[in-house]
Design a protein around this motif. Structure first.
Motif, short mmCIF file in Angstrom:
data_model
loop_
_atom_site.label_atom_id
_atom_site.label_comp_id
_atom_site.label_asym_id
_atom_site.label_seq_id
_atom_site.Cartn_x
_atom_site.Cartn_y
_atom_site.Cartn_z
N SER A 19 -29.22 10.72 6.71
CA SER A 19 -29.77 11.67 7.68
C SER A 19 -28.71 12.73 7.98
CB SER A 19 -30.15 10.92 8.95
OG SER A 19 -30.42 11.82 9.99
N ALA A 98 -30.92 11.81 14.05
CA ALA A 98 -30.07 10.68 13.65
C ALA A 98 -30.79 9.36 13.96
CB ALA A 98 -28.69 10.76 14.29
N TYR A 99 -30.17 8.49 14.75
CA TYR A 99 -30.75 7.17 15.06
C TYR A 99 -31.55 7.15 16.37
CZ TYR A 99 -27.53 5.30 11.53
OH TYR A 99 -26.86 5.03 10.37
N LYS A 105 -35.06 5.19 12.86
CA LYS A 105 -33.67 4.72 12.83
C LYS A 105 -33.45 3.51 11.92
CE LYS A 105 -33.31 1.73 16.88
NZ LYS A 105 -32.66 1.58 18.17
N ALA A 111 -26.02 8.17 9.10
CA ALA A 111 -26.34 9.35 9.88
C ALA A 111 -25.12 10.25 9.94
CB ALA A 111 -26.79 8.97 11.29
N TYR A 113 -23.52 13.91 11.22
CA TYR A 113 -23.69 14.99 12.19
C TYR A 113 -22.78 16.14 11.80
CZ TYR A 113 -24.00 17.53 16.58
OH TYR A 113 -24.23 18.50 17.52
N ILE A 160 -26.91 13.05 20.03
CA ILE A 160 -27.00 12.83 18.59
C ILE A 160 -25.62 12.65 17.97
CG2 ILE A 160 -27.87 13.73 16.39
CD1 ILE A 160 -30.05 12.94 18.51
N LYS A 161 -24.70 13.48 18.34
CA LYS A 161 -23.35 13.39 17.77
C LYS A 161 -22.72 12.01 17.97
CE LYS A 161 -18.78 15.57 18.08
NZ LYS A 161 -18.02 16.66 18.73
N SER A 164 -24.01 9.14 15.66
CA SER A 164 -23.94 9.34 14.21
C SER A 164 -22.78 8.54 13.63
CB SER A 164 -23.76 10.83 13.90
OG SER A 164 -24.90 11.56 14.33
N ASP A 165 -22.92 8.17 12.35
CA ASP A 165 -21.89 7.39 11.66
C ASP A 165 -20.72 8.23 11.20
OD1 ASP A 165 -23.45 4.93 11.65
OD2 ASP A 165 -24.69 5.90 10.12
#
Length: 188
Positions: A19, A98-99, A105, A111, A113, A160-161, A164-165
């Motif tokens: 993502s 993202a998740y 998710k 994910a 960002y 979102i940030k 994220s992975d």
């Protein structure tokens, strides 16, 4: 190594789902297209290609707590599930959440960002979306951004940030961003 679905990555029999998230104008589509060219046996889903049902007033939605599951992503979800059952190596989602959406998710393996400063993202949006518009429409958009819209961008950064992975600097040239994401995927 196990992914978020609890499956050993080197023994998967389904595609690895990536993502790509970020604010509007942050570079999601550019990076998604370039990453698609870099990876093999890949399909892409672009969130903007879907007529998703979301809040009528985004800023009101943000002010009420930004519940991402309020977005109806059924069509996007169905297409993603169909691709997951296909003989692909990768699926790339140009997807802003993202998740954060419960339905999607569990299908994401990584994910990413793209962390683009808001001034750069806004300049990109104006160039992209207002190229043939009047000066007044550009000024109206800037006034809306200052009075309300910026809160939507900040929501992305705040929600979102952090979930994220992998976070990549959106000020880097697209080729470098793609290299960083590619190496992160390969090293998973």
């Amino acid at each position: 190594m196990l992914n978020r679905r609890g499956i050993t990555l080197n023994k998967r029999n389904y595609p690895f789902v990536i993502s790509i998230a970020g604010v509007s104008g942050g570079g999601k589509t550019t990076i998604t297209k370039r990453l698609n060219k870099r990876l093999t046996n890949t399909k892409v889903l672009f969130f903007d290609d879907y007529d998703v049902e979301g809040p009528i007033d985004i800023i009101d939605w943000v002010d009420k707590g930004a519940v991402y599951d309020e977005w109806n992503l059924d069509e996007f979800f169905v297409d993603l599930k169909e691709l997951i059952d296909s003989p692909l190596e990768y699926i790339i989602l140009d997807y802003p959440f993202a998740y954060k959406h419960a339905k999607i998710k569990s299908l994401i393996d990584l994910a990413v960002y793209i962390d683009t400063p808001l001034d750069i993202a806004m300049a990109r949006r104006v160039v992209r979306d207002y190229n043939n518009r009047s000066k007044e429409s550009i000024l109206n958009e800037m006034e809306n951004y200052l009075s309300r819209g910026r809160r939507g961008y900040l929501e992305m950064i705040q929600s979102i940030k952090p979930c994220s992975d992998f976070i990549v600097d959106g000020t880097l040239p697209p080729s470098i961003i793609v290299d960083k994401i590619y190496h992160n995927i390969i090293n998973e």
